[in-house]
Design an enzyme around this catalytic site. Structure first.
Site, PDB file in Angstrom:
ATOM      1  N   GLY A  14       0.833  -1.109  -0.066  1.00 59.26           N
ATOM      2  CA  GLY A  14       0.082   0.115   0.097  1.00 59.26           C
ATOM      3  C   GLY A  14       0.993   1.268  -0.124  1.00 59.26           C
ATOM      4  N   LEU A  95      -8.999  -7.510 -13.747  1.00 57.05           N
ATOM      5  CA  LEU A  95     -10.363  -7.284 -13.817  1.00 57.05           C
ATOM      6  C   LEU A  95     -11.005  -7.792 -15.017  1.00 57.05           C
ATOM      7  CD1 LEU A  95     -10.466  -3.563 -12.448  1.00 57.05           C
ATOM      8  CD2 LEU A  95     -11.113  -5.622 -11.002  1.00 57.05           C
ATOM      9  N   HIS A 111       1.906   0.564 -12.924  1.00 54.93           N
ATOM     10  CA  HIS A 111       2.896  -0.553 -13.473  1.00 54.93           C
ATOM     11  C   HIS A 111       4.220  -0.144 -13.629  1.00 54.93           C
ATOM     12  CE1 HIS A 111       3.521  -4.286 -15.616  1.00 54.93           C
ATOM     13  NE2 HIS A 111       4.233  -3.694 -16.334  1.00 54.93           N
ATOM     14  N   GLU A 176       6.944   5.733  -8.590  1.00 60.54           N
ATOM     15  CA  GLU A 176       5.629   5.363  -8.621  1.00 60.54           C
ATOM     16  C   GLU A 176       4.788   6.310  -7.768  1.00 60.54           C
ATOM     17  OE1 GLU A 176       4.556   1.207  -8.444  1.00 60.54           O
ATOM     18  OE2 GLU A 176       6.509   0.825  -8.905  1.00 60.54           O
TER      19      GLU A 176
HETATM   20  C1  GRF Z   1       3.995  -1.498  -7.428  1.00 65.62           C
HETATM   21  O1  GRF Z   1       5.301  -1.710  -7.767  1.00 65.62           O
HETATM   22  C2  GRF Z   1       3.070  -1.512  -8.518  1.00 65.62           C
HETATM   23  O2  GRF Z   1       3.413  -0.743  -9.438  1.00 65.62           O
HETATM   24  C3  GRF Z   1       2.720  -2.800  -8.749  1.00 65.62           C
HETATM   25  O3  GRF Z   1       2.608  -3.475  -7.299  1.00 65.62           O
HETATM   26  C4  GRF Z   1       3.287  -2.638  -6.469  1.00 65.62           C
HETATM   27  C5  GRF Z   1       2.452  -2.137  -5.538  1.00 65.62           C
HETATM   28  O4  GRF Z   1       3.262  -1.442  -4.273  1.00 65.62           O
HETATM   29  N1  GRF Z   1       1.476  -2.976  -9.412  1.00 65.62           N
HETATM   30  P1  GRF Z   1       2.452  -1.133  -3.143  1.00 65.62           P
HETATM   31  O5  GRF Z   1       1.369  -1.925  -2.686  1.00 65.62           O
HETATM   32  O6  GRF Z   1       1.714   0.327  -3.615  1.00 65.62           O
HETATM   33  O7  GRF Z   1       3.439  -0.571  -2.169  1.00 65.62           O
END
Ligand code: GRF
Length: 190
Positions: A14, A95, A111, A176
């Site tokens: 999260g 989904l 991603h 991200e």
């Molecule tokens: C992230 O690297 C996202 O890109 C991938 O899963 C991971 C989730 O990380 N789809 P978090 O749970 O938001 O820390």
């Protein structure tokens, strides 16, 4: 400003959820996280949401007859929130088309690669195996093609010779966490 209601779907840690929650605390951010759904009862992210006073629920697919019934229950539980967006943030289930059709152009995903490169899993491992010197992350719309929807924001990350899957994942994750709120702002201000 009236904040638009959004939902976040998670499966684990999260950090992206937390970055969206943090951003939404700013009065100029266009939305508020109203509901967090996890497909894993033990996801750490559920506690993060609870700490911020956000409604949460979790359902596990193993407790349903099939994926259709699992998703129907999710749809039923999120309906009252009238969500303007659903943000997938480390949500590990794909989904179905039926689900996506309930929220056309309203589902985003993050991603850990520079799409269209490295769709699917194990992105960092593949980047290293191919000796790429640049990787990154992408926020995109979710459509019927896995990791194939229109790109909203991307950020590049330099791959260093000493990088391992772990160090690369850490570097990409930092970016991200920055681009998800940015992408949400772009989508909601369109
Ligand atoms: C992230 O690297 C996202 O890109 C991938 O899963 C991971 C989730 O990380 N789809 P978090 O749970 O938001 O820390």
């Amino acid at each position: 400003m009236t904040k638009q209601p959004i939902g976040v779907f998670i499966s684990g840690r999260g950090t992206n959820l937390q970055s969206i929650i943090n951003a939404s605390k700013n009065e100029n951010f266009p939305c508020e996280v109203k509901i967090v759904f996890s497909d894993n009862h033990n996801a750490k992210g559920i506690n993060l949401a609870k700490e911020s006073g956000i409604d949460t629920f979790s359902l596990e697919i193993k407790d349903f007859k099939n994926k259709r019934e699992f998703e129907e229950q999710i749809l039923k539980l999120i309906k009252p929130y009238d969500l303007r967006l659903i943000c997938l943030a480390g949500y590990m289930k794909i989904l179905s088309s039926e689900f996506i059709e309930h929220y056309p152009n309203k589902i985003l995903n993050i991603h850990p690669s520079l799409l269209p490169k490295y769709k699917g899993l194990n992105t960092h491992k593949r980047v290293l195996e191919n000796n790429d010197d640049i990787t990154g992350c992408t926020v995109h719309y979710v459509n019927h093609e896995l990791d194939g929807g229109e790109i909203i924001v991307q950020k590049t990350v330099k791959v260093d010779a000493i990088d391992s899957v772990t160090t690369l994942a850490d570097k990409v994750l930092k970016q991200e966490n920055l681009i998800y709120p940015e992408a949400i702002k772009i989508v909601l201000r369109k």
